[in-house]
Design a protein around this motif. Sequence first.
Motif, short mmCIF file in Angstrom:
data_model
loop_
_atom_site.label_atom_id
_atom_site.label_comp_id
_atom_site.label_asym_id
_atom_site.label_seq_id
_atom_site.Cartn_x
_atom_site.Cartn_y
_atom_site.Cartn_z
N HIS A 89 87.14 88.18 45.75
CA HIS A 89 86.75 89.04 47.05
C HIS A 89 85.96 90.20 46.80
CE1 HIS A 89 88.08 90.06 51.06
NE2 HIS A 89 88.46 91.36 50.70
N ASN A 90 86.00 90.93 45.55
CA ASN A 90 85.25 91.96 45.33
C ASN A 90 83.85 91.59 45.50
OD1 ASN A 90 87.07 94.11 45.08
ND2 ASN A 90 87.40 93.60 42.93
N THR A 91 83.48 90.55 44.69
CA THR A 91 81.96 89.87 44.82
C THR A 91 81.61 89.72 46.16
OG1 THR A 91 82.64 87.70 44.41
CG2 THR A 91 82.20 88.96 42.38
N PHE A 92 82.37 89.16 47.09
CA PHE A 92 81.98 88.92 48.22
C PHE A 92 81.59 90.23 49.13
CE2 PHE A 92 85.00 85.14 48.15
CZ PHE A 92 83.90 84.22 47.61
N LEU A 93 82.63 91.36 48.79
CA LEU A 93 82.53 92.64 49.26
C LEU A 93 80.97 93.38 48.99
CD1 LEU A 93 86.18 93.75 49.29
CD2 LEU A 93 84.77 93.58 51.27
N ASP A 94 80.60 92.96 47.88
CA ASP A 94 79.57 93.48 47.31
C ASP A 94 78.04 93.10 48.24
OD1 ASP A 94 80.56 94.81 45.43
OD2 ASP A 94 79.93 93.23 44.08
N ALA A 95 78.35 91.90 48.89
CA ALA A 95 77.39 91.50 49.88
C ALA A 95 77.51 91.38 51.18
CB ALA A 95 77.08 89.85 49.27
N PHE A 96 78.85 91.17 51.59
CA PHE A 96 79.15 91.52 53.16
C PHE A 96 80.78 91.63 53.31
CE2 PHE A 96 80.24 87.19 51.85
CZ PHE A 96 81.20 86.56 52.41
N VAL A 97 81.28 91.86 54.43
CA VAL A 97 82.53 92.17 54.80
C VAL A 97 83.38 90.98 55.23
CG1 VAL A 97 84.24 93.61 56.01
CG2 VAL A 97 82.12 94.52 55.31
N PRO A 98 84.08 90.27 54.57
CA PRO A 98 84.59 88.72 54.92
C PRO A 98 85.60 88.98 56.26
CG PRO A 98 84.75 89.19 52.55
CD PRO A 98 84.41 90.49 53.09
N TYR A 99 85.85 88.00 57.10
CA TYR A 99 86.72 87.97 57.91
C TYR A 99 88.10 87.56 57.44
CZ TYR A 99 88.44 86.45 62.74
OH TYR A 99 89.19 86.31 63.76
N THR A 100 89.15 88.28 57.26
CA THR A 100 90.49 88.03 56.59
C THR A 100 91.38 87.82 57.57
OG1 THR A 100 90.86 90.19 56.54
CG2 THR A 100 89.71 89.36 54.64
N PHE A 101 92.33 86.95 57.29
CA PHE A 101 93.39 86.39 58.01
C PHE A 101 94.77 85.78 57.03
CE2 PHE A 101 90.61 83.08 57.34
CZ PHE A 101 91.42 82.08 56.81
N VAL A 102 95.71 85.75 57.51
CA VAL A 102 96.80 84.88 56.91
C VAL A 102 97.38 83.94 57.64
CG1 VAL A 102 97.69 86.82 55.26
CG2 VAL A 102 98.48 86.87 57.61
N GLY A 103 96.77 83.79 58.94
CA GLY A 103 96.96 82.69 59.95
C GLY A 103 95.95 82.29 60.68
N ASN A 104 95.82 81.05 61.38
CA ASN A 104 94.92 80.82 62.53
C ASN A 104 95.35 79.45 63.01
OD1 ASN A 104 93.97 78.43 60.89
ND2 ASN A 104 92.22 79.72 59.98
N HIS A 105 94.57 78.83 64.07
CA HIS A 105 94.87 77.82 64.89
C HIS A 105 94.97 76.51 64.00
CE1 HIS A 105 90.83 77.76 64.56
NE2 HIS A 105 90.59 76.61 65.09
N ASP A 106 94.47 76.58 62.83
CA ASP A 106 94.47 75.41 61.72
C ASP A 106 95.30 75.13 60.80
OD1 ASP A 106 92.30 74.01 63.31
OD2 ASP A 106 90.53 75.24 62.27
N VAL A 107 96.23 76.02 60.40
CA VAL A 107 97.17 76.09 59.37
C VAL A 107 98.56 76.33 59.68
CG1 VAL A 107 95.10 76.86 57.95
CG2 VAL A 107 96.74 78.65 58.84
N THR A 108 99.44 76.08 58.89
CA THR A 108 100.74 76.26 59.07
C THR A 108 101.04 77.63 59.04
OG1 THR A 108 101.60 74.31 58.09
CG2 THR A 108 103.14 76.18 57.68
N ARG A 109 101.86 78.49 59.73
CA ARG A 109 102.27 79.87 60.29
C ARG A 109 102.52 80.38 58.74
NH1 ARG A 109 101.33 82.04 64.96
NH2 ARG A 109 101.38 80.72 66.78
N ILE A 110 102.03 81.59 58.75
CA ILE A 110 102.41 82.44 57.34
C ILE A 110 103.86 82.53 57.19
CG2 ILE A 110 102.30 84.52 58.52
CD1 ILE A 110 101.11 83.67 54.83
N ALA A 111 104.51 82.64 58.38
CA ALA A 111 106.27 82.84 58.18
C ALA A 111 106.77 81.57 57.47
CB ALA A 111 106.84 83.38 59.32
N SER A 112 106.01 80.41 57.75
CA SER A 112 106.41 79.00 57.32
C SER A 112 105.98 78.82 56.01
CB SER A 112 106.27 77.95 58.19
OG SER A 112 107.07 77.92 59.54
N GLN A 113 104.90 79.32 55.75
CA GLN A 113 104.22 79.32 54.34
C GLN A 113 105.12 80.07 53.37
OE1 GLN A 113 101.75 76.90 53.86
NE2 GLN A 113 99.95 77.59 55.07
N VAL A 114 105.43 81.12 53.62
CA VAL A 114 106.27 82.24 52.71
C VAL A 114 107.51 81.68 52.43
CG1 VAL A 114 106.88 84.42 52.43
CG2 VAL A 114 104.53 84.07 53.24
#
Length: 428
Positions: free
Chosen positions: A251-276
């Motif tokens: 993540h640090n190497t990415f931040l040296d080049a750009f600011v990533p779009y971060t998330f722990v949930g979206n419309h394509d993945v199991t919800r974080i409350a179920s993952q954890v």
Amino acid sequence: MSSAEHTIWWHVYPLGFVGADTSGADRTPTRRLPHLIDWLDHLLELGANGLALGPIFDSSTHGYDTIDFFRIDPRLGTEEDLIELIEAAHTKGIDVMLDGVFNHVGPDFPALRTARENAAAPEARLFEQGPDGELVAFEGHGGLITLNHAAPEVADLVTEVMTYWCDRGVDAWRLDAAYTVPIDFWNTVLPAVRERHPQVYVMGEVLHGDYVAFVRDGGMDAVTQYELWQGIWHSIADHNFHELDHALGRHNTFLDAFVPYTFVGNHDVTRIASQVDDDRHLPHALAPLFTLGGTPSVYYGDEFGLRAVKEERFGGDDAIRPAFPGAPAEVHGADPDVLSLHQELIGLRRRHPWLHTARSRTIAVGNDSITVEVSGPEEALIVSLNIGDEEVRTAEPVPGEFLAGRDAGLDGAELVVGAHGWAVARRS
């Protein structure tokens, strides 16, 4: 309008949110988009200021099988309804992002029908063809036909679509399946769009590969940070924070080049409350999201602690793309404590805007705990996560003010995090 530096997105899958049928069986025109206007105050109360919409263009079923890029899906409403939503959002200081599905189209796309009827028709140039002349499907999905990104006509089409909707007030774009499209294509389209709309924010969906190259060579502002997402939930679910430690280095190497779009949930993945799975550890997924560098996004329902599992079958996404009622108080299964936690952590981030580009340094890591220093130009925070049964103590760097946490606090010159607790403190 706000810049990416200060934007926190609330991500909604519109067809699901408004309760439209996504099987294709019922495409009755219904003005459902205004339902989203009623939720803009919730977005603001959450602490967000960006509305990231999933697909809204006319499509056959789930939104990703496009029929017409210049028409709002009749199950959602009309162009006027979208403009009303955008204007209502802008009045409240909220940016609006659209989902640009420009890798493929659905079987009812008119030019595709023409091409299938006559392989010699000019429209056939719009679609990728295999070695024996057959049309290429997207990742094996027979209903989704890949566009020919080497054809100037496709670049012209996508440029026109993005410009058309930016002209109507759209502030940002998510480029669906950007990882499957040749980088040169984006480097043709995006400069042309930015000629007219220089401030537009463009984020590409990229699952794996060279994130830095996609941004640098494709002309995007950011890509989806799936490596961090996986590092966060895997570390908690598997009791292995070494995985998050590795992801933070990347993540640090990415931040040296750009600011990533971060998330722990979206419309394509199991919800974080179920993952954890373990409710005590949900804060341990949210604290990194809101204290690490990045442009954070909250997927609708996650702020209420909703659970749902994505399944690999027809309709397997339905559970993670639910219909929402008229008001937050009516959301079935909502946990007010999880909503309060989101508000607390987003509030913390708002008070430390430098976190947008902050770098992290791991102070200590084990299977059940990790303590990280997150630094900006002039100040730093200490973030300590503990999913084990033994307390974790941090004396160096010296902690200062205790800012947030559970089962944690300061003991003299040490930050102490109890069993299954977490903490965010200012570095002294």
